[in-house]
Structures are given as structure tokens and as C-alpha cells.
Design an enzyme around this catalytic site. Structure first.
Site, short mmCIF file in Angstrom:
data_model
loop_
_atom_site.label_atom_id
_atom_site.label_comp_id
_atom_site.label_asym_id
_atom_site.label_seq_id
_atom_site.Cartn_x
_atom_site.Cartn_y
_atom_site.Cartn_z
N LYS A 143 52.26 -20.40 48.84
CA LYS A 143 52.66 -21.42 49.82
C LYS A 143 54.17 -21.45 49.91
CE LYS A 143 48.60 -24.20 49.70
NZ LYS A 143 48.05 -24.77 50.91
N HIS A 185 54.93 -28.99 51.02
CA HIS A 185 53.57 -28.43 51.08
C HIS A 185 52.94 -28.60 49.69
CE1 HIS A 185 55.28 -25.04 48.95
NE2 HIS A 185 56.15 -24.85 49.93
N GLU A 186 51.75 -28.02 49.52
CA GLU A 186 51.04 -28.26 48.25
C GLU A 186 51.75 -27.69 47.03
OE1 GLU A 186 46.84 -27.23 48.82
OE2 GLU A 186 47.18 -27.94 50.86
N HIS A 234 55.05 -27.96 46.50
CA HIS A 234 55.90 -29.08 46.10
C HIS A 234 55.06 -30.20 45.49
CE1 HIS A 234 58.19 -27.37 49.68
NE2 HIS A 234 59.07 -27.27 48.72
N GLN A 249 73.87 -22.56 49.33
CA GLN A 249 73.03 -21.47 48.84
C GLN A 249 72.51 -20.55 49.95
OE1 GLN A 249 70.33 -24.46 47.11
NE2 GLN A 249 68.64 -23.20 47.85
N SER A 301 57.51 -23.04 52.65
CA SER A 301 57.94 -23.70 53.88
C SER A 301 58.19 -22.66 54.96
CB SER A 301 59.23 -24.49 53.65
OG SER A 301 59.07 -25.36 52.57
P1 AMP Z 1 62.13 -25.31 48.11
O1 AMP Z 1 61.89 -26.55 48.87
O2 AMP Z 1 61.61 -24.07 48.76
O3 AMP Z 1 63.56 -25.17 47.63
O4 AMP Z 1 61.28 -25.44 46.79
C1 AMP Z 1 61.44 -26.55 45.93
C2 AMP Z 1 60.70 -26.28 44.67
O5 AMP Z 1 59.32 -26.10 44.97
C3 AMP Z 1 61.17 -25.02 43.94
O6 AMP Z 1 61.19 -25.27 42.55
C4 AMP Z 1 60.13 -24.03 44.32
O7 AMP Z 1 59.97 -23.00 43.37
C5 AMP Z 1 58.88 -24.90 44.36
N1 AMP Z 1 57.84 -24.25 45.14
C6 AMP Z 1 57.93 -23.75 46.40
N2 AMP Z 1 56.79 -23.15 46.77
C7 AMP Z 1 55.95 -23.28 45.72
C8 AMP Z 1 54.60 -22.86 45.47
N3 AMP Z 1 53.91 -22.20 46.38
N4 AMP Z 1 54.06 -23.16 44.27
C9 AMP Z 1 54.78 -23.83 43.33
N5 AMP Z 1 56.02 -24.26 43.50
C10 AMP Z 1 56.63 -23.97 44.68
#
Ligand code: AMP
Length: 288
Positions: A184, A34-35, A37, A61, A186
Site C-alpha cells: 500500500k 491508507h491502511e 499508516h 526530502q 499513497s
Molecule cells: P509516508 O506518508 O509515505 O511518508 O509514510 C509514513 C509512514 O508510513 C512511513 O513510516 C512509511 O514507511 C509507513 N508506510 C507507508 N506505507 C506503508 C505500508 N504499506 N505498510 C506499512 N507502513 C507503511
């Protein structure tokens, strides 16, 4: 854009870039991009010659009863996003290739972990640092990009690279939000329409707490109570925690001082949402 599934192939590829003196920026994710990422990828793109994006839902995890089996996935969409943003390598390993057998070695986090999400997710950060240690070796980045949405993760990953001397700069990226303030995530797709309407109250509650400190409130408990009341009055979610701690050490504070994090986790029917604000003793927002 190269799509690589094999860890060995990724390491070979990144070694070639390193020999050529190219700067590699790394964005580790669990996909369903999403935005938030996208912001990480864009920043990596600006600051590096090569950008590697990994997409791996890391079983290590996830605890028992957590949403590993329901974690949303959409490889086609993720490939399109990566291509649009100019990612050079997308690393899509299988669980079998990352963990061909039960690992003989797992890392263990001893600080910054018995609070916030670490408290209710025992072993979660051990799984995070174990997979990141592997990914850092495979990807050989100069810099790795992490979202402040997961501020505890940023604090733990900073400790990982400091304590184990990984030659990687950890770059924190501010949280990207929906127009109504919801961070934001997932996991937001797992909210019911009614829960989705209520969810922005989480950020509003944290802002309320921050403003109390900005206006001179010194009593930490009063701040936490106000955040708690606001979330309870405006959502049907179950509050997992509300904490105000030092950042990045994540230790208790008696009164507002230095850099702090105000964070919460709220459980809805099928999604557990987290959010936080990091700010100084004047209540001014800071990054990481
Ligand atoms: P995830 O796929 O949830 O493991 O997230 C991968 C990376 O994207 C992690 O470093 C998260 O902190 C970052 N991330 C997820 N959501 C956001 C967001 N809304 N704004 C900024 N970074 C995000």
C-alpha cells in the site's frame, strides 16, 4: 482529538504529557492515509497512552523533478481516519511554520545512504533526518513508528537516534499490502489501470528471489538477475535498482549471510514504486 498547527503549541502540549509521566507514541507521515499508516497508528495506540500523528509533506526530502507538487493530499479524510483510530493529537504544520526561513542547520547522513533510494535521490535522507530531528523535539515521544515498506528509512532513522542519542525507541512495522501483494502506498493512485494490474509483479519478483535463497542459492547476482527478469517480463515499468544488501547496515554481501534486504524501485509513468523483503540467510522473513 486535538488538531495542532503550531510547532510551539505541540511542544507545550507534549511537555504537559511528559510532566504527567504519560508515554507518547509518535507516527510521522506525509498524509493521504491508507491502511499502512493505520497499522502504524494502531500499534502506537496499543503501546502508548498518547498518540501523536504528524502530517507534513516535507519539501526538504524532495529533490528537483520529484513529485512534491503532485503529492496526493486529503486533509478531511486524514482527520476522519485519525479520529476513528483514537489519535490524541494530529499535527498539521505549514511549511512556513516548520521552516520560517532557509534553515541554517541541516543534518547529513553519511552511511546507509549511497544505496537503494538514497543513490538516486541525493539529499533525500538528509531531508528526512532533519525534519525528524525537529519533529522528535516537538513531539517528545517515547517511541516512534515506521513502516518496513521504507526499510532504508528505518535503517537511517535507527542510526539517527543512536548517533544523536534521541531517547526514542524506533518501532518497525511490517508492510501492509493489497490482496494481490502490492505494497500500500499513497502513490498507488498515480498508477494507470494497466500499471496497477502489473504492479503486484514487483512483490512476486522479490518473493521469487527470497525463495531462491531459501532453496540454497548462494550466488547473489543470480538472485538479482531473476528478480530483474521477472519484473521486466511482467511490467512496463523501468527498474531503478535491484539490490541485495546486509540489513540494517546496507552493505554489499558476497553470499547470503545474516539479516539481508532484497529491494527494488520501479518507475511507472507517474509513480515510482518501492518494495522490499527483509530475511535471514535461510530466507525466513524478519521484521526490521
Ligand atoms: P509516508 O506518508 O509515505 O511518508 O509514510 C509514513 C509512514 O508510513 C512511513 O513510516 C512509511 O514507511 C509507513 N508506510 C507507508 N506505507 C506503508 C505500508 N504499506 N505498510 C506499512 N507502513 C507503511
Amino acid at each position: 482529538m486535538k488538531i495542532i498547527e503550531s510547532p510551539e503549541e505541540l511542544q507545550k502540549e507534549t511537555s504537559n504529557y511528559r510532566v504527567q509521566g504519560k508515554k507518547i507514541g509518535f507516527v510521522p507521515t506525509m498524509g493521504f492515509l491508507h491502511e499502512g499508516h493505520e497499522q502504524l497508528i494502531s500499534q502506537a495506540k496499543k503501546q502508548n497512552e498518547i498518540v501523536v500523528l504528524s502530517i507534513f509533506v516535507n519539501p526538504l526530502q524532495f529533490g528537483e523533478g520529484e513529485d512534491l507538487d503532485h503529492y496526493p493530499r486529503d486533509e478531511k479524510h486524514d482527520r476522519e481516519v485519525a479520529r476513528r483510530l483514537g489519535v490524541d493529537i494530529i499535527f498539521f504544520p505549514t511549511v512556513k511554520s516548520m521552516y520560517p526561513s532557509e534553515p541554517a542547520i541541516k543534518l547529513s547522513v553519511t552511511k546507509r545512504t549511497n544505496v537503494l533510494c538514497g543513490k538516486s535521490r541525493p539529499g533525500h535522507f538528509d531531508g528526512v533526518v532533519t525534519v525528524l530531528a525537529k519533529l522528535f523535539h516537538l513531539c517528545q515521544p517515547s517511541a516512534a513508528y515506521f513502516g518496513m515498506k521504507d526499510a532504508q528509512q528505518v535503517a537511517v532513522v535507527k542510526a539517527l537516534v543512536d548517533d544523536l542519542n534521541f531517547p526514542v525507541e524506533i518501532v518497525p512495522v511490517p508492510t501492509v499490502r493489497e490482496k494481490d501483494g502490492l505494497a500500500k502506498s499513497s502513490r498507488n493512485v498515480n498508477l494507470s489501470p494497466h500499471e496497477r494490474e502489473e504492479a503486484p509483479a514487483i512483490q512476486k519478483a522479490l518473493q521469487k528471489g527470497r525463495k531462491m535463497i531459501k532453496n540454497g542459492e548462494k550466488d547473489i547476482q543470480s538472485v538479482k538477475t531473476a528478480v530483474n527478469t521477472f519484473i521486466e517480463n511482467n511490467t512496463h515499468g523501468k527498474i531503478d535498482y535491484i539490490e541485495l544488501l546486509s540489513y540494517p547496515n546496507l552493505e554489499p554481501v558476497d553470499r547470503p549471510a545474516g539479516k539481508m534486504i532484497l529491494a527494488t524501485a520501479v518507475k511507472f509513468e507517474k509513480a515510482r514504486l518501492i518494495d522490499n523483503l527483509v530475511f535471514d540467510s535461510n530466507g525466513e522473513i524478519t521484521i526490521g
